[in-house]
Design a protein around this motif. Sequence first.
Motif, mmCIF file in Angstrom:
data_model
loop_
_atom_site.group_PDB
_atom_site.id
_atom_site.type_symbol
_atom_site.label_atom_id
_atom_site.label_comp_id
_atom_site.label_asym_id
_atom_site.label_seq_id
_atom_site.Cartn_x
_atom_site.Cartn_y
_atom_site.Cartn_z
ATOM 1 N N TRP A 133 0.832 -1.194 0.000
ATOM 2 C CA TRP A 133 0.000 0.000 0.000
ATOM 3 C C TRP A 133 0.876 1.258 0.000
ATOM 4 C CZ3 TRP A 133 -5.018 0.178 -1.000
ATOM 5 C CH2 TRP A 133 -5.798 -0.971 -0.789
ATOM 6 N N PHE A 134 0.462 2.293 -0.750
ATOM 7 C CA PHE A 134 1.185 3.560 -0.863
ATOM 8 C C PHE A 134 2.621 3.362 -1.377
ATOM 9 C CE2 PHE A 134 -2.162 5.993 0.810
ATOM 10 C CZ PHE A 134 -2.703 5.310 1.906
ATOM 11 N N CYS A 135 2.743 2.343 -2.237
ATOM 12 C CA CYS A 135 4.050 2.043 -2.824
ATOM 13 C C CYS A 135 4.550 3.228 -3.662
ATOM 14 C CB CYS A 135 3.924 0.801 -3.690
ATOM 15 S SG CYS A 135 5.490 0.042 -4.146
ATOM 16 N N GLY A 136 3.647 3.850 -4.412
ATOM 17 C CA GLY A 136 4.021 4.984 -5.247
ATOM 18 C C GLY A 136 4.495 6.177 -4.443
ATOM 19 N N VAL A 137 3.885 6.402 -3.257
ATOM 20 C CA VAL A 137 4.307 7.507 -2.386
ATOM 21 C C VAL A 137 5.721 7.268 -1.864
ATOM 22 C CG1 VAL A 137 3.793 8.758 -0.258
ATOM 23 C CG2 VAL A 137 1.925 7.996 -1.735
ATOM 24 N N ALA A 138 5.990 6.016 -1.457
ATOM 25 C CA ALA A 138 7.327 5.676 -0.957
ATOM 26 C C ALA A 138 8.374 5.853 -2.051
ATOM 27 C CB ALA A 138 7.335 4.243 -0.447
ATOM 28 N N LEU A 139 8.017 5.468 -3.282
ATOM 29 C CA LEU A 139 8.951 5.625 -4.407
ATOM 30 C C LEU A 139 9.225 7.100 -4.670
ATOM 31 C CD1 LEU A 139 10.552 4.550 -6.827
ATOM 32 C CD2 LEU A 139 8.406 4.515 -8.129
ATOM 33 N N GLN A 140 8.201 7.948 -4.621
ATOM 34 C CA GLN A 140 8.384 9.378 -4.853
ATOM 35 C C GLN A 140 9.305 9.988 -3.803
ATOM 36 O OE1 GLN A 140 7.034 11.538 -7.498
ATOM 37 N NE2 GLN A 140 8.738 12.636 -6.567
ATOM 38 N N ARG A 141 9.143 9.586 -2.544
ATOM 39 C CA ARG A 141 10.004 10.106 -1.473
ATOM 40 C C ARG A 141 11.452 9.674 -1.677
ATOM 41 N NH1 ARG A 141 6.242 9.169 3.974
ATOM 42 N NH2 ARG A 141 4.712 10.801 3.495
ATOM 43 N N LEU A 142 11.644 8.416 -2.088
ATOM 44 C CA LEU A 142 13.006 7.942 -2.338
ATOM 45 C C LEU A 142 13.629 8.717 -3.493
ATOM 46 C CD1 LEU A 142 15.363 5.973 -1.977
ATOM 47 C CD2 LEU A 142 14.155 4.390 -3.498
ATOM 48 N N SER A 143 12.850 8.939 -4.569
ATOM 49 C CA SER A 143 13.347 9.695 -5.718
ATOM 50 C C SER A 143 13.708 11.121 -5.316
ATOM 51 C CB SER A 143 12.293 9.696 -6.833
ATOM 52 O OG SER A 143 12.706 10.476 -7.934
ATOM 53 N N ASP A 144 12.865 11.764 -4.486
ATOM 54 C CA ASP A 144 13.157 13.112 -4.004
ATOM 55 C C ASP A 144 14.450 13.141 -3.204
ATOM 56 O OD1 ASP A 144 9.696 14.152 -3.362
ATOM 57 O OD2 ASP A 144 10.880 14.029 -5.210
ATOM 58 N N LEU A 145 14.675 12.117 -2.374
ATOM 59 C CA LEU A 145 15.888 12.054 -1.563
ATOM 60 C C LEU A 145 17.131 11.959 -2.448
ATOM 61 C CD1 LEU A 145 17.150 11.849 1.260
ATOM 62 C CD2 LEU A 145 16.834 9.370 1.135
ATOM 63 N N VAL A 146 17.062 11.119 -3.491
ATOM 64 C CA VAL A 146 18.197 10.976 -4.410
ATOM 65 C C VAL A 146 18.450 12.291 -5.155
ATOM 66 C CG1 VAL A 146 19.058 9.756 -6.440
ATOM 67 C CG2 VAL A 146 17.816 8.506 -4.676
ATOM 68 N N CYS A 147 17.373 12.975 -5.545
ATOM 69 C CA CYS A 147 17.511 14.257 -6.246
ATOM 70 C C CYS A 147 18.174 15.302 -5.351
ATOM 71 C CB CYS A 147 16.150 14.751 -6.717
ATOM 72 S SG CYS A 147 15.464 13.838 -8.109
ATOM 73 N N LEU A 148 17.751 15.368 -4.099
ATOM 74 C CA LEU A 148 18.340 16.338 -3.163
ATOM 75 C C LEU A 148 19.825 16.055 -2.943
ATOM 76 C CD1 LEU A 148 15.483 16.616 -0.520
ATOM 77 C CD2 LEU A 148 16.260 18.409 -2.069
ATOM 78 N N GLU A 149 20.178 14.794 -2.854
ATOM 79 C CA GLU A 149 21.579 14.428 -2.656
ATOM 80 C C GLU A 149 22.435 14.797 -3.860
ATOM 81 O OE1 GLU A 149 20.749 10.559 0.242
ATOM 82 O OE2 GLU A 149 21.433 10.286 -1.817
ATOM 83 N N ASN A 150 21.807 14.909 -5.028
ATOM 84 C CA ASN A 150 22.541 15.263 -6.252
ATOM 85 C C ASN A 150 22.338 16.716 -6.660
ATOM 86 O OD1 ASN A 150 23.777 12.644 -7.739
ATOM 87 N ND2 ASN A 150 21.926 12.066 -6.598
ATOM 88 N N GLY A 151 21.824 17.522 -5.738
ATOM 89 C CA GLY A 151 21.705 18.955 -5.979
ATOM 90 C C GLY A 151 20.556 19.361 -6.887
ATOM 91 N N LEU A 152 19.545 18.533 -7.004
ATOM 92 C CA LEU A 152 18.390 18.861 -7.833
ATOM 93 C C LEU A 152 17.226 19.315 -6.954
ATOM 94 C CD1 LEU A 152 18.414 15.855 -10.349
ATOM 95 C CD2 LEU A 152 19.419 18.111 -10.654
ATOM 96 N N SER A 153 16.292 20.030 -7.567
ATOM 97 C CA SER A 153 15.118 20.489 -6.823
ATOM 98 C C SER A 153 14.108 19.355 -6.707
ATOM 99 C CB SER A 153 14.478 21.679 -7.546
ATOM 100 O OG SER A 153 14.054 21.286 -8.831
ATOM 101 N N VAL A 154 13.130 19.532 -5.815
ATOM 102 C CA VAL A 154 12.058 18.558 -5.648
ATOM 103 C C VAL A 154 10.725 19.287 -5.719
ATOM 104 C CG1 VAL A 154 13.437 16.996 -4.231
ATOM 105 C CG2 VAL A 154 12.085 18.775 -3.132
ATOM 106 N N ILE A 155 9.664 18.538 -5.930
ATOM 107 C CA ILE A 155 8.328 19.114 -5.999
ATOM 108 C C ILE A 155 7.856 19.408 -4.583
ATOM 109 C CG2 ILE A 155 5.945 18.720 -6.743
ATOM 110 C CD1 ILE A 155 7.034 16.785 -8.839
ATOM 111 N N GLU A 156 7.639 20.664 -4.298
ATOM 112 C CA GLU A 156 7.224 21.067 -2.953
ATOM 113 C C GLU A 156 5.740 20.777 -2.742
ATOM 114 O OE1 GLU A 156 10.942 22.295 -1.625
ATOM 115 O OE2 GLU A 156 9.038 22.136 -0.516
#
Length: 465
Positions: A142-165
């Motif tokens: 359940w909420f697998c897509g939400v968990a994936l989005q959070r992981l993707s945001d974390l990887v983006c932040l670690e690489n200096g990219l913006s995230v969807i607020e």
Amino acid sequence: MAATRLIAMHQNKGRSLQKCLKDRTDYAQNPEKTDSGELVSSYQCDPEFVEEQFASSKKEYLEITGRKIVGDIIAYQIRQSFKPGEITPEEANKIGYETAMRWTKGQHAFIVATHVDKAHIHNHIIYNSTTLSCDRKFRNFWFCGVALQRLSDLVCLENGLSVIEPVKPSQRVKRTEYPDRRSFREDIRDAIDACLEQNPKDMDELLRLLLEMGYESKRGKYVSVKGKGQKKFLRFRSLGAGYREHDLERIFAGETREKVATAEEETEPKLDMLLDIQKMIAKGKGPGYERWAKVHNIKQMAQTLLFLEEHNLRDYDELAAKAKSVSDRFAEITERQKSLEARLTEIADLKKHIINYSKTKQIYVAYRESGYSKKFYEAHREEITLHKAAKDAFSKIKGKIPTIKELNAEYAQVLAEKKKTYSEYRQARQEMKDYQTAKYNIDRFLQTEEQEKQAEKQKQNTKAR
């Protein structure tokens, strides 16, 4: 900033598991979308034989566990789209690889294909539903897509990219005007138009592209599809002219959308040609038909007069001039459509030659260094032939040979213009038909009236004698 979506990939009814896997992975690794395959990476699998390796792991899963497979999920796909201008293709592929590795915890084989054919760079990450140890399968919780989005945001932040607020409900802009609700058939027609841009060769490939867009398909006496939010499948034959099965088959055979549309008969035309009653009676029709035809002609003449009144046409010469004008406009738009279609074909052929040239360059160099050996030629006949064909095509180009990126941009521009022109084409075609039919009916009416006057005059002359 990256927007992600997790998609469960199912096995199509009537098709083998390996064939379904190959269709999905081939689309992801399309050389035209991945810079000739340079933007494809993998983990614990070979991109060229990924479908065989995935299928083999599932057979081993059955042998190890003895469990029956519940459901038809054969793999999962992550679509990861980035903000235009914020990232390079190489960085996007690296981030996609890192996201897939963290998401699967290194327990599932996967490939990462970065597409650069759109304005936004995006990844297609396909990972096996079976683990590397072949004793477990991925659990879509359940909420697998939400968990994936959070992981993707974390990887983006670690690489200096913006995230969807995220925006709080109280801060969201409320609508004051609501757009007209679109029907499911309109959505399906738009989806088919998008799929036809990729030039599918048959109905199976079209349904595969629709499946990638989230549509389910059902094959029987008729082909039908069902998208998100639909309760029932809708048949292609109910989508209207240009989208019925026999229309699509003609498009697959190489006919243009315009030619197919021209051949379509309008089921409820605004105007109808007046029947030539005398001619039909001469063929053996009886008095009953004569009465019906007279009533029919009266109705059609009434529609013609209403059409003339709506368009404020009270002079015959003005009607004739307007009919000629709309016919000329239709012919002009038709020629424009043909030229755009020809240019799209030229761009597609040139892209194919550029890719073939790049793939076969080393082989042709080796062939030249061998002194144009006949033995070498026979061993690499196909590659050398493709290379020569590409060189011949390049020799016909005046100036610098364009890049794949430039051709993709021009293709998108010409395609957008072709779509716009096509809507004008359909409108001009209907307008021409209406005016030409109105002119025909008026001509027929005036001719009949003149014939009646001549008959009455002849009758009076006969009585005078």
